[in-house]
Design a protein around this motif. Structure first.
Motif, PDB file in Angstrom:
ATOM      1  N   ASP B  88      40.593  36.551  51.278  1.00  0.00           N
ATOM      2  CA  ASP B  88      40.493  35.150  50.844  1.00  0.00           C
ATOM      3  C   ASP B  88      39.718  35.079  49.530  1.00  0.00           C
ATOM      4  N   VAL B  89      39.931  33.970  48.815  1.00  0.00           N
ATOM      5  CA  VAL B  89      39.291  33.808  47.502  1.00  0.00           C
ATOM      6  C   VAL B  89      38.586  32.460  47.425  1.00  0.00           C
ATOM      7  N   ARG B 119      42.242  34.634  39.861  1.00  0.00           N
ATOM      8  CA  ARG B 119      41.326  34.413  40.978  1.00  0.00           C
ATOM      9  C   ARG B 119      41.494  35.524  42.013  1.00  0.00           C
ATOM     10  N   GLY B 120      40.369  36.131  42.368  1.00  0.00           N
ATOM     11  CA  GLY B 120      40.377  37.197  43.379  1.00  0.00           C
ATOM     12  C   GLY B 120      40.515  38.586  42.784  1.00  0.00           C
ATOM     13  N   ALA B 121      40.714  38.690  41.452  1.00  0.00           N
ATOM     14  CA  ALA B 121      40.922  40.000  40.831  1.00  0.00           C
ATOM     15  C   ALA B 121      39.762  40.939  41.170  1.00  0.00           C
ATOM     16  N   SER B 122      38.534  40.393  41.098  1.00  0.00           N
ATOM     17  CA  SER B 122      37.367  41.218  41.409  1.00  0.00           C
ATOM     18  C   SER B 122      36.867  40.962  42.829  1.00  0.00           C
ATOM     19  N   ASP B 428      32.156  39.756  35.651  1.00  0.00           N
ATOM     20  CA  ASP B 428      33.491  39.524  36.246  1.00  0.00           C
ATOM     21  C   ASP B 428      33.777  38.048  36.527  1.00  0.00           C
ATOM     22  N   GLN B 429      32.751  37.202  36.428  1.00  0.00           N
ATOM     23  CA  GLN B 429      32.905  35.762  36.647  1.00  0.00           C
ATOM     24  C   GLN B 429      33.510  35.438  38.006  1.00  0.00           C
ATOM     25  N   ILE B 430      33.057  36.176  39.025  1.00  0.00           N
ATOM     26  CA  ILE B 430      33.511  35.847  40.371  1.00  0.00           C
ATOM     27  C   ILE B 430      32.972  34.467  40.730  1.00  0.00           C
ATOM     28  N   HIS B 431      33.707  33.717  41.499  1.00  0.00           N
ATOM     29  CA  HIS B 431      33.389  32.329  41.920  1.00  0.00           C
ATOM     30  C   HIS B 431      33.491  31.346  40.744  1.00  0.00           C
ATOM     31  N   SER B 432      33.808  31.824  39.549  1.00  0.00           N
ATOM     32  CA  SER B 432      33.821  30.968  38.359  1.00  0.00           C
ATOM     33  C   SER B 432      35.210  30.991  37.726  1.00  0.00           C
ATOM     34  N   PRO B 433      35.428  30.138  36.730  1.00  0.00           N
ATOM     35  CA  PRO B 433      36.707  30.189  36.019  1.00  0.00           C
ATOM     36  C   PRO B 433      36.867  31.539  35.291  1.00  0.00           C
ATOM     37  N   ASN B 434      38.131  31.935  35.113  1.00  0.00           N
ATOM     38  CA  ASN B 434      38.480  33.135  34.339  1.00  0.00           C
ATOM     39  C   ASN B 434      37.969  34.444  34.951  1.00  0.00           C
ATOM     40  N   TYR B 437      38.883  41.541  36.523  1.00  0.00           N
ATOM     41  CA  TYR B 437      38.468  42.848  37.048  1.00  0.00           C
ATOM     42  C   TYR B 437      38.934  43.829  36.001  1.00  0.00           C
ATOM     43  N   ASP B 438      38.021  44.684  35.520  1.00  0.00           N
ATOM     44  CA  ASP B 438      38.428  45.639  34.485  1.00  0.00           C
ATOM     45  C   ASP B 438      39.492  46.571  35.048  1.00  0.00           C
ATOM     46  N   LEU B 439      40.540  46.801  34.276  1.00  0.00           N
ATOM     47  CA  LEU B 439      41.579  47.725  34.729  1.00  0.00           C
ATOM     48  C   LEU B 439      40.955  49.108  34.989  1.00  0.00           C
ATOM     49  N   GLN B 440      39.993  49.453  34.159  1.00  0.00           N
ATOM     50  CA  GLN B 440      39.312  50.739  34.343  1.00  0.00           C
ATOM     51  C   GLN B 440      38.558  50.798  35.680  1.00  0.00           C
TER      52      GLN B 440
END
Lengths: 459, 459
Positions: B88-89, B119-122, B428-434, B437-440
């Protein structure tokens, strides 16, 4: 003896006087609510017409941006007395708590005797009518007034008196008198009449302590970042010492110990501290150690916290570290304390207590000096004696913990010493549902003014 | 060498792995908003089907009162590893601050290299997929899994995990493993991988100080009645001493000084206290004197004020003496501190500081002990070495100032030691806009798990 005739005239005409008051009380002159603008106008007109019926033919409404003033002058000799009262009343909410229509006043029997029940009965229509009725009886008996009297009735007292200062400034000359009589206070207790000779001043400050630039998460910064709630609490906890004295430098400059005469009188007053505290479910005095409650309330300054807020205040919990915290702080002032000096000292002290990374900002919430009326003026002893004669118990000089702006304004703007005398009781429920005024207070209040007028013209 | 083959498989299939993640990110699985209930269901189904494609044929949704869990087991030898992530995100508001549709993820170039934006990438889809992709590569190369693995994916982590405790209780036996791997944390900084081995606990309290039975007028009672804001401030100001230590009796019972190994390691970390504070416009550490920021954040308990309120807090001013004042206070706990003992001691201390006429009442806002994972367990050193090999820089053990409930619950309910490893970055701006998650991080995270699996099966 002419005073006796006046008093008899008052006694014999109590029913008519009461009927006039009931008529006045039927007017819904709630000043704060613009829905009652016309009612305020009508109350002012009623007063003008009542003054005309006394023979004060120049009585008239004076327009202000909101509700009119009523002003009128009699002819007569020295002293020139200025009488002040207000015809506006408080709103009646919550109206369902009234036993009856607040604007359909009646005389009711109560355990303590007959009472006049209705909005404004005590605050202040009933009180101001005691003075008018005393003048009416005097005029009827003597065909003229005891001295030169100026009547001034305000219609905005219950809504912050926005027009009062400009009005006083504009009418300074006309209103300048030898003494002002203000009838808007109470008896000391249900039996002892009082003249209020000290009013505390007030200084309002709002201080905001800012720490970090934004709210933080207590998981990420807890224990490392400064917490403004803690800083504000530390500052507040340092504004009093253990004995209850205020620690702001030079705060007590201008605070004088009570004159021996007042000290003795106040200590002899039958004031029950236990009952006073028990009314609000307290047991112990919390102020400066070694002082009585009356001393503290009437003659000592205070530093009180009226509000505080910071961080998350809603239901439940939030692990936030707030960026800021705010307190509203007020000081009651006495003697010659200078509010503006104290404001500066207070801010200086707060700033001196700030740890690194914190700033303090302030909002000014007004200020006013304490008022002290000089009881060595012989008018005070004359009036006190008159009250003593009427109530058959030694009348007293009291202080007042609150502020009555008109008193300070008359002294400051007009240059006229005010004398605060009133006949309200603590249980009159002014500003609350079921307001009442004891019929005896109305009657003896009227007789008191007759005696005071007689005494003042003899000085 | 078989690990090298697995790593090569991961490198060669990065595009396919990224495509799978983008597909997963397109599902709007916002758990807190019931409008997205079907999306959460779809995300769970997507995971089940992805696990099936790995050969985890028993993978299935498990119904809960809200969003389903996803659970699946592989065959295999010891050790039994339990892997946890959440599908979930967070909500996407304020959506206008996103540069693009949060659920139309793309690979973007940035100054620091390619990032997966959405959203959820990280948090936490990208992170949980690092583990799945590592298992996929392993299975492809070896035709079987390195050991017995249980996958557990939650759908309510961002909305308070209401179903988690009953679910763990019910599935205790199935979930019991030798080690739990949790991928929901970050790198220490953008280069240094970390294993989080300490999580602070939390104790929440709300205290209300009541003085008089009702709000009073400061003119009538100011200076005489006890003021609860002052009393609360005095109490707060006494909960820390001048050196920043908390003064509650026995508060530090169970707080241990850092083991020398960690102390040395943390002091060697490149952590810039100045930058950390400057981010929120502070300059000085405000906690216990003589300790570093990391020590305080990760290994020291706190007493923080999260909210305070009392009296009149609106605009302007009111000369009220409030009947009560309230503070929300939280304690971050470490070591073996016992939250319930501290709650009792805290309340006792508050009560001991009450002056006459004041009472204190309390609301309990939950509590949880700190978690400390025993790094003498050889799995920790094995995993740390694997991370060091992958990132080519010494991996570190870190603490965490916040709380991650799943870790404590796995240890407490299932009896399985959790190891927290993740590849998120602070920016990573989790919980925030934009969110990104770094591809690396995705790539090296996947490679890290392959190395860790290889290392753990060799212990």
């Amino acid at each position: 003896m002419s005073l006796e005739t006046v008093l008899l005239q008052i006694d014999n005409n109590l029913n008519e006087a009461t009927s006039r008051l009931l008529e006045f009380l039927r007017i819904r002159s709630i000043s704060t609510d613009s829905a009652y603008k016309n009612d305020c106008e009508r109350a002012a007109e009623w007063l003008v017409s009542d003054l005309h019926s006394l023979g004060v033919n120049n009585a008239r409404k004076v327009k202000t941006p909101r509700h009119p003033m009523v002003m009128g002058h009699t002819d007569g000799d020295q002293p020139h007395l200025l009488f002040y009262g207000h015809y506006d009343v408080q709103p009646v909410d919550p109206v369902h708590l009234w036993h009856k229509d607040p604007f359909d006043p009646t005389i009711e029997d109560s355990e303590a005797g007959a009472v006049i029940r209705g909005r404004g009965a005590s605050d202040d229509k009933g009180q101001l009518m005691t003075f008018i009725e005393a003048c009416r009886a005097w005029k009827t008996v003597h065909k003229n007034f005891p001295c030169k009297i100026t009547f001034l009735f305000e219609g905005e007292e219950e809504s912050g008196s926005p027009s009062l200062i400009p009005f006083l400034e504009e009418n300074k000359k006309t209103l300048k008198a030898d003494l002002a009589l203000i009838c808007d206070t109470g008896l000391f207790d249900s039996r002892v009449p009082a003249i209020t000779t000290m009013l505390r001043g007030l200084l309002g400050e709002e201080v905001t302590i800012q720490g970090p630039s934004k709210d933080l998460h207590s998981g990420s910064y807890g224990g490392v970042a400064i917490n403004p709630i803690r800083v504000l609490s530390q500052i507040i906890s340092k504004l009093h010492d253990d004995s209850g004295r205020i620690t702001i430098p030079n705060f007590y400059e201008g605070v004088h110990e009570l004159p021996a005469q007042l000290q003795t009188q106040w200590r002899n007053l039958e004031f029950n501290e236990t009952h006073f505290l028990r009314d609000v479910d307290l047991c112990e005095l919390a102020g400066e150690s070694g002082r009585t409650a009356l001393e503290m309330l009437w003659s000592r300054p205070t530093c009180e916290y009226n509000g505080i807020r910071g961080g998350y205040c809603g239901e439940g919990f939030k692990t936030v570290l707030p960026a800021k915290a705010t307190a509203k702080i007020s000081f009651r002032l006495v003697g010659n304390q200078d509010p503006e000096k104290i404001r500066v000292q207070f801010r200086k002290m707060v700033r001196s207590l700030l740890p690194a990374d914190c700033t303090a900002s302030f909002i000014e919430h007004g200020s006013g000096k304490a008022s002290n009326f000089d009881i060595s003026n012989p008018a005070f002893e004359a009036a006190r004696q008159a009250l003593t004669d009427e109530w058959d118990i030694e009348a007293v000089y009291t202080g007042c913990g609150g502020s009555i702006p008109i008193a300070g304004l008359l002294q400051g703007i007009i240059g006229t010493t005010p004398m605060l005398i009133g006949f309200g009781k603590d249980n009159d429920q002014i500003h609350s549902p079921n307001e009442k005024y004891d019929l005896q207070c109305f009657h003896k209040g009227t007789r008191s003014w007759a005696r005071i007028l007689a005494a003042l013209t003899k000085i």
